[in-house]
Design a protein around this motif. Structure first.
Motif, PDB file in Angstrom:
ATOM      1  N   LEU A 126       8.291 -20.904  27.368  1.00  0.00           N
ATOM      2  CA  LEU A 126       7.362 -21.379  26.760  1.00  0.00           C
ATOM      3  C   LEU A 126       5.880 -20.799  27.128  1.00  0.00           C
TER       4      LEU A 126
ATOM      5  N   THR B 183       6.037 -26.126  19.504  1.00  0.00           N
ATOM      6  CA  THR B 183       7.096 -25.307  19.167  1.00  0.00           C
ATOM      7  C   THR B 183       8.591 -25.783  19.381  1.00  0.00           C
TER       8      THR B 183
ATOM      9  N   GLU C  42       0.974 -21.665  20.942  1.00  0.00           N
ATOM     10  CA  GLU C  42       2.111 -21.770  21.653  1.00  0.00           C
ATOM     11  C   GLU C  42       3.311 -20.761  21.236  1.00  0.00           C
ATOM     12  N   SER C  43       3.983 -20.133  22.057  1.00  0.00           N
ATOM     13  CA  SER C  43       5.130 -19.238  21.436  1.00  0.00           C
ATOM     14  C   SER C  43       6.292 -19.588  22.797  1.00  0.00           C
TER      15      SER C  43
END
Length: 121
Positions: free
Chosen positions: A20, A115, A6-7
């Motif tokens: 996201l 995240t 994830e980022s």
């Protein structure tokens, strides 16, 4: 085995936006449903949004009209566009996918590490 990364989390002011992203990699026959859960501080994990392989989306009531979930099957990615963010959206957001793996194509659920999204002025 499926690995999710994830980022896109971070700190944003109320009313702001964040995007996201979740990318799946590894060995699998197919990526089926993808989506996001979130876990606010001191609360239970809740389903935020999910997108089926055919593209059908569902959202929890509190984010309808503010969040949009999409996927790119060519890249095995999903993206959650979050707008009009509120302090109550503050949580750890976890990506998941239901993927078919192995010689029999059995489906399992895989999770990302999460995240942090913080909505605060």
């Amino acid at each position: 085995q499926v690995h999710l990364v994830e980022s896109g989390g971070g700190l944003v002011q109320p009313g702001g936006s964040l995007r996201l992203s979740c990318a799946a990699s590894g060995s699998f026959r197919s990526i089926n449903a993808m989506g996001w859960y979130r876990q606010p501080p001191g609360k239970q994990r809740e389903l935020v949004a999910t997108i089926a392989r055919a593209g059908t989306t569902t959202y929890t009531d509190s984010v309808k009209g503010r969040f949009t979930l999409s996927r790119d099957d060519a890249k095995n990615t999903a993206a959650l566009q979050m707008s009009s963010l509120k302090p109550e959206d503050t949580a750890i957001y976890l990506c998941y996918t239901d993927a078919a793996t192995g010689t029999r194509g059995l489906q399992y659920r895989y999770w990302g590490q999460g995240t942090q999204v913080t909505v605060s002025s």
